[in-house]
Scaffold this motif. Structure first.
Motif, short mmCIF file in Angstrom:
data_model
loop_
_atom_site.label_atom_id
_atom_site.label_comp_id
_atom_site.label_asym_id
_atom_site.label_seq_id
_atom_site.Cartn_x
_atom_site.Cartn_y
_atom_site.Cartn_z
N LYS A 52 61.43 41.07 143.82
CA LYS A 52 60.86 41.31 142.49
C LYS A 52 61.96 41.88 141.62
O LYS A 52 62.52 42.93 141.91
N ASP A 53 62.30 41.16 140.54
CA ASP A 53 63.41 41.58 139.70
C ASP A 53 63.26 40.94 138.33
O ASP A 53 62.19 40.42 137.99
N SER A 54 64.31 40.95 137.55
CA SER A 54 64.31 40.28 136.25
C SER A 54 65.66 39.65 136.02
O SER A 54 66.66 40.05 136.62
N VAL A 55 65.69 38.65 135.15
CA VAL A 55 66.93 37.95 134.83
C VAL A 55 67.05 37.89 133.32
O VAL A 55 66.04 37.80 132.61
N SER A 56 68.26 37.95 132.82
CA SER A 56 68.45 37.95 131.37
C SER A 56 69.64 37.09 130.98
O SER A 56 70.49 36.74 131.82
N ALA A 57 69.70 36.76 129.69
CA ALA A 57 70.81 35.97 129.15
C ALA A 57 70.92 36.28 127.67
O ALA A 57 69.96 36.70 127.02
N ALA A 58 72.13 36.08 127.13
CA ALA A 58 72.37 36.30 125.70
C ALA A 58 73.36 35.25 125.21
O ALA A 58 74.24 34.81 125.95
N HIS A 59 73.20 34.86 123.94
CA HIS A 59 74.10 33.86 123.35
C HIS A 59 74.12 34.05 121.84
O HIS A 59 73.12 34.44 121.24
N LYS A 60 75.27 33.76 121.24
CA LYS A 60 75.43 33.94 119.80
C LYS A 60 75.80 32.62 119.16
O LYS A 60 76.76 31.97 119.55
N ASN A 85 71.09 28.22 120.33
CA ASN A 85 70.78 29.46 121.03
C ASN A 85 69.74 29.23 122.12
O ASN A 85 69.85 29.74 123.24
N GLN A 86 68.71 28.45 121.81
CA GLN A 86 67.65 28.19 122.79
C GLN A 86 68.17 27.40 123.98
O GLN A 86 67.84 27.70 125.13
N ARG A 87 68.99 26.38 123.72
CA ARG A 87 69.56 25.58 124.83
C ARG A 87 70.48 26.44 125.69
O ARG A 87 70.44 26.37 126.92
N ALA A 88 71.32 27.25 125.03
CA ALA A 88 72.26 28.08 125.77
C ALA A 88 71.54 29.14 126.59
O ALA A 88 71.92 29.43 127.73
N LEU A 89 70.49 29.74 126.02
CA LEU A 89 69.73 30.76 126.76
C LEU A 89 69.11 30.17 128.02
O LEU A 89 69.11 30.80 129.08
N ALA A 90 68.58 28.95 127.91
CA ALA A 90 67.98 28.30 129.08
C ALA A 90 69.04 28.06 130.15
O ALA A 90 68.81 28.32 131.35
N ARG A 91 70.20 27.57 129.73
CA ARG A 91 71.28 27.27 130.68
C ARG A 91 71.79 28.55 131.35
O ARG A 91 71.98 28.59 132.58
N LEU A 92 72.02 29.59 130.56
CA LEU A 92 72.56 30.84 131.10
C LEU A 92 71.53 31.57 131.97
O LEU A 92 71.88 32.15 133.00
#
Length: 501
Positions: free
Chosen positions: A161-169, A176-183
């Motif tokens: 049980k954890d969490s995952v995150s991503a950020a893109h500029k 941004n949406q495509r990059a967030l999904a990939r990351l």
């Protein structure tokens, strides 16, 4: 004396680093690393993963948002694909309960439950250039954080049980949406799956003539000669860690990680035995040994794949039953049912031809969707020789032209039932529209609604166009075509989809 700015100091440090390492021999080393967070003893749960994307607003989400969820599922599938891991199917849902039937019928070894936020990144703000009076988007950093649970099957045992995150500029919301999904998918793969990694080891030249000769041989890709020299020198120079370290690099380069680990350990012991060992060297060697301890075992159980592992719910025959009608439109149920049948077939479900279904139902006296309540699920399934029955009820299908107010709405209720009787969570469910059922696998509603308000001064003109559009649509049999297609798309997106290997 003037002081250097922060950027000048960084530039000086970078130039110094390039001067020190620019001519160094850097050797690429390819490793297969264990997951960062999943315990090694649970790697078997990765062999056939059933992915659940939970959208809190899935029932009201737009088609675009559902499409982005599908794209995220595809990114996660690609990121987790490996010799010992595979995503076999995915499902988008608003429910907190696992889809037991589909999980069991998929022969899943693990269920990955990812909770996606209802809100999405805001579009980048616009800046207006005063000289040209044109607007340009300013780059905005978008971020996404999603809690997840990973269960081992069968038994639905929580193992992580954890969490995952991503950020893109970016200046583009879509980018941004495509990059967030990939990351996000890539970071999730690091948490859960065995993943390849390429590192670079720097070969040490050393000060002794023999070490320099060995270094030159390695630089010329004459590695056997270099290894021979390093072995010879490691005995002669009993207080020098360099030849042992270089032997470790040579073995690691060839994928002989056990031997590499032995050489690195001997190099660490030799340096540590000095009266004044170099702390940077000790730290470097310990870090290398730590990475080697995270290598995946060479014998991993392969991921499930091939025709033998196609989920049972794709091999089972499904019948899309006549749609019961609660509207005044007589033809609408046939239109919606036909589009639903087409969408399910394109998704890989083994749907029976509608004409065949209607003919067999007619033989038992059933000619209309409203008559389904008089027949048990077992009776219908037996008549059709089908394992899955898809019930549907058209609740609303209308255009309301009032001039100043205009509304287009399509609403339907759907129930997917398994003919074979089973017990889920110790309870039994009953499908709407059926007198006696097997098990209700899914039960949900979808609604697509479009509303607009015209200016009071133009209500008469708007009313004329609205009435004309409705009449022409009826004549051409395309009334509410777009709304119907969106409704069907939202419907099938709630069903699991299979990933072909």
């Amino acid at each position: 004396m003037p002081t250097k700015s922060g950027s000048q100091r960084k530039r000086t440090a970078l130039l110094l680093l390039l001067a020190l390492t620019g001519c160094a021999l850097r050797v690429p080393v390819r490793q297969l690393r264990l997951p960062d967070k999943l315990p090694p003893e649970e790697l078997g749960a990765l062999r056939a993963i059933y992915l659940v994307l939970r959208l809190a607003d899935a029932e009201t989400a737009s088609p675009d948002k559902l499409s982005r969820a599908v794209a995220l599922a595809a990114e996660i599938r690609r990121a987790l694909e490996g010799p010992s891991s595979r995503v076999v199917a995915y499902q988008i849902t608003a429910s907190d309960e696992p889809a037991d039937y589909f999980i069991e019928q998929s022969s899943a070894t693990g269920v990955l439950w990812l909770n996606l936020p209802a809100t999405e990144p805001d579009p980048p703000p616009q800046e207006v250039d005063a000289s040209t009076a044109t607007a340009s988007a300013r780059p905005v950093e978008a971020s996404l954080k999603a809690p997840y649970h990973f269960y081992a099957e069968p038994g639905h045992r929580l193992i992580l049980k954890d969490s995952v995150s991503a950020a893109h500029k970016s200046t583009s919301t879509a980018e941004n949406q495509r990059a967030l999904a990939r990351l996000l998918a890539a970071n999730l793969a690091k948490d859960l799956a065995v993943h390849p990694m390429t590192l670079h080891r720097v070969v040490e030249e050393g000060g002794e003539p023999e070490l320099k000769e060995a270094y030159q041989a390695a630089k010329e890709q004459r590695w056997p000669a270099a290894v021979t020299l390093w072995k010879k020198v490691s005995t002669a120079l009993s207080d020098d860690w360099t030849p042992l370290y270089n032997l470790g690099v040579a073995q690691e380069k060839e994928g002989r990680f056990d031997l590499a680990q032995e050489y690195y350990a001997m190099a660490l012991e030799r340096e540590n035995s000095k009266s004044r060992p170099r702390k940077s060297t000790l730290r470097r060697l310990r870090n290398i040994l730590a990475t080697l301890n995270r290598l995946a075992p060479s014998s991993l159980e392969p991921a499930k794949g091939g025709a033998a592992h196609i989920p049972a719910w794709l091999r089972q025959k499904m019948a899309v039953l006549p749609m019961s009608n609660e509207t005044v439109d007589i033809e609408a149920p046939q239109v919606v049912r036909a589009k639903l049948h087409q969408a399910l077939a394109s998704r890989g479900y083994r749907v029976l031809p509608l004409q065949e279904v209607d003919e067999k139902l007619k033989e038992i006296g059933l000619t209309d969707g409203g008559q389904l309540k008089a027949y048990s699920t077992q009776e219908i399934a037996k008549a059709l020789d089908a394992e899955l029955l898809f019930y549907s009820r058209l609740m609303d299908f209308r255009v309301i032209p009032l001039g100043i107010y205009y509304e287009r709405v399509v609403q339907a209720h759907f129930t997917l039932t398994a003919a074979a009787s089973r017990t889920l969570h110790g309870t039994r469910s009953t499908a709407q529209g059926a007198a006696d059922t097997g098990d209700v696998v899914l039960d949900w509603e979808e609604k697509v609604q479009y509303q607009s308000v015209s200016e009071p001064k133009k209500w008469a003109e708007a009313l004329a166009w609205q009435i004309l559009e409705r009449q022409v649509s009826k004549i051409l049999k395309v009334q509410l075509k777009e709304e119907t297609e969106i409704l069907v798309l939202k419907c099938v997106n709630k069903l699991p989809a299979y990933f072909n290997p």
